[in-house]
Design an enzyme around this catalytic site. Structure first.
Site, PDB file in Angstrom:
ATOM      1  N   HIS A  42       0.821  -1.211   0.000  1.00  0.00           N
ATOM      2  CA  HIS A  42       0.000   0.000   0.000  1.00  0.00           C
ATOM      3  C   HIS A  42       0.860   1.268   0.000  1.00  0.00           C
ATOM      4  O   HIS A  42       0.430   2.298  -0.509  1.00  0.00           O
ATOM      5  CB  HIS A  42      -0.969  -0.008   1.182  1.00  0.00           C
ATOM      6  N   HIS A  48      -2.345  -5.604  -6.329  1.00  0.00           N
ATOM      7  CA  HIS A  48      -2.489  -6.849  -5.582  1.00  0.00           C
ATOM      8  C   HIS A  48      -3.947  -7.308  -5.582  1.00  0.00           C
ATOM      9  O   HIS A  48      -4.853  -6.538  -5.843  1.00  0.00           O
ATOM     10  CB  HIS A  48      -1.961  -6.693  -4.145  1.00  0.00           C
ATOM     11  N   CYS A  83     -14.223  -6.616   3.260  1.00  0.00           N
ATOM     12  CA  CYS A  83     -13.203  -6.516   2.214  1.00  0.00           C
ATOM     13  C   CYS A  83     -11.865  -6.935   2.804  1.00  0.00           C
ATOM     14  O   CYS A  83     -11.571  -6.639   3.961  1.00  0.00           O
ATOM     15  CB  CYS A  83     -13.133  -5.108   1.634  1.00  0.00           C
ATOM     16  N   HIS A  85      -7.902  -9.369   1.690  1.00  0.00           N
ATOM     17  CA  HIS A  85      -6.948  -9.873   0.711  1.00  0.00           C
ATOM     18  C   HIS A  85      -6.774 -11.380   0.886  1.00  0.00           C
ATOM     19  O   HIS A  85      -6.451 -11.818   1.996  1.00  0.00           O
ATOM     20  CB  HIS A  85      -5.587  -9.208   0.915  1.00  0.00           C
ATOM     21  N   GLU A 103     -14.892 -11.088  10.277  1.00  0.00           N
ATOM     22  CA  GLU A 103     -15.157  -9.662  10.473  1.00  0.00           C
ATOM     23  C   GLU A 103     -16.581  -9.380  10.955  1.00  0.00           C
ATOM     24  O   GLU A 103     -16.781  -8.559  11.834  1.00  0.00           O
ATOM     25  CB  GLU A 103     -14.905  -8.875   9.174  1.00  0.00           C
ATOM     26  N   TYR A 118      -8.715  -0.917  -9.584  1.00  0.00           N
ATOM     27  CA  TYR A 118      -8.764   0.509  -9.253  1.00  0.00           C
ATOM     28  C   TYR A 118      -7.438   0.936  -8.649  1.00  0.00           C
ATOM     29  O   TYR A 118      -6.674   0.111  -8.123  1.00  0.00           O
ATOM     30  CB  TYR A 118      -9.946   0.841  -8.341  1.00  0.00           C
ATOM     31  N   GLU A 128      -4.112   2.657  -2.744  1.00  0.00           N
ATOM     32  CA  GLU A 128      -4.857   1.429  -3.029  1.00  0.00           C
ATOM     33  C   GLU A 128      -4.737   1.145  -4.519  1.00  0.00           C
ATOM     34  O   GLU A 128      -5.061   2.006  -5.337  1.00  0.00           O
ATOM     35  CB  GLU A 128      -6.338   1.584  -2.659  1.00  0.00           C
ATOM     36  N   GLU A 130      -5.751  -2.229  -6.462  1.00  0.00           N
ATOM     37  CA  GLU A 130      -6.222  -3.592  -6.278  1.00  0.00           C
ATOM     38  C   GLU A 130      -6.930  -4.155  -7.497  1.00  0.00           C
ATOM     39  O   GLU A 130      -7.613  -3.442  -8.224  1.00  0.00           O
ATOM     40  CB  GLU A 130      -7.175  -3.648  -5.065  1.00  0.00           C
ATOM     41  N   TRP A 175     -12.910   2.361  -2.513  1.00  0.00           N
ATOM     42  CA  TRP A 175     -13.266   1.136  -3.247  1.00  0.00           C
ATOM     43  C   TRP A 175     -14.757   0.857  -3.179  1.00  0.00           C
ATOM     44  O   TRP A 175     -15.321   0.353  -4.138  1.00  0.00           O
ATOM     45  CB  TRP A 175     -12.448  -0.066  -2.754  1.00  0.00           C
TER      46      TRP A 175
END
Length: 189
Positions: A42, A48, A83, A85, A103, A118, A128, A130, A175
């Site tokens: 980041h 990524h 959200c 990874h 979460e 984006y 960001e 991603e 995002w």
């Protein structure tokens, strides 16, 4: 070993496994090209792999949450249900479902509806960038959010959500705003 001690060890190991401190670096075709520390990726703006989950209930409301204030970016901002990874070697859908449970305390099926790339500067000098795989799921179960990840949550109609974003776009993650119009369009098809 006493049951409560073994339970604590299990919870601690599970929390460590869910930290997701690495990201999978990809090219513009989502082909793996390496792995990197999440914060470093980041800082450098490296492309990524990521996923975003949008959850709806039978009333057509979307589940959104306010990120915990201590998050290194996006703290206190509102965003989609989950959200994160995927880690190297993880199945994308399995990782998404597992993270949704971690979460938001929700277990439900999700389906990938599209992917997009984006790139945007965000707070704290981070970037960001991603390749985001977007999933949608449906449930009427109330979330049991993890306080380390989630400060608040709400079910909201799309109309009210769009009004809030128009009035106060700075209160929402980049995002989420980027994906939302695509999600609505995909669901209307």
């Amino acid at each position: 070993m006493r049951p409560e001690v073994s339970q604590l060890l299990y919870v601690s190991a599970r929390e460590v496994s869910m930290e997701r401190n690495q990201v999978v670096l990809v090219d513009q075709y989502d082909q793996e090209v390496g792995e990197m520390d999440k914060l470093l990726a980041h800082q450098r703006g490296e492309l990524h792999r990521a996923f975003s989950i949008f959850i709806f209930n039978k009333a057509g409301q979307m589940l959104i949450h306010q990120r915990a204030a201590k998050k290194y970016h996006g703290g206190g901002l509102w965003t989609n249900a989950c959200c994160s990874h995927p880690q190297k070697g993880e199945d994308l859908k399995s990782a998404a479902k597992e993270r949704l449970g971690f979460e938001m305390g929700l277990v439900c099926d999700v389906e990938r509806i599209f992917s997009f790339v984006y790139h945007s500067p965000v707070e704290n000098g981070l970037i960001e960038h991603e390749y985001d795989h977007v999933f949608v799921g449906y449930t009427d179960v109330e979330p049991q959010p993890n306080p380390a990840e989630v400060q608040d949550y709400q079910w909201i109609s799309l109309e009210e959500l769009q009004q809030k974003i128009e009035q106060s776009p700075e209160q929402f993650t980049y995002w989420f705003k980027s994906a939302l119009t695509r999600v609505i369009a995909a669901l209307e098809r």
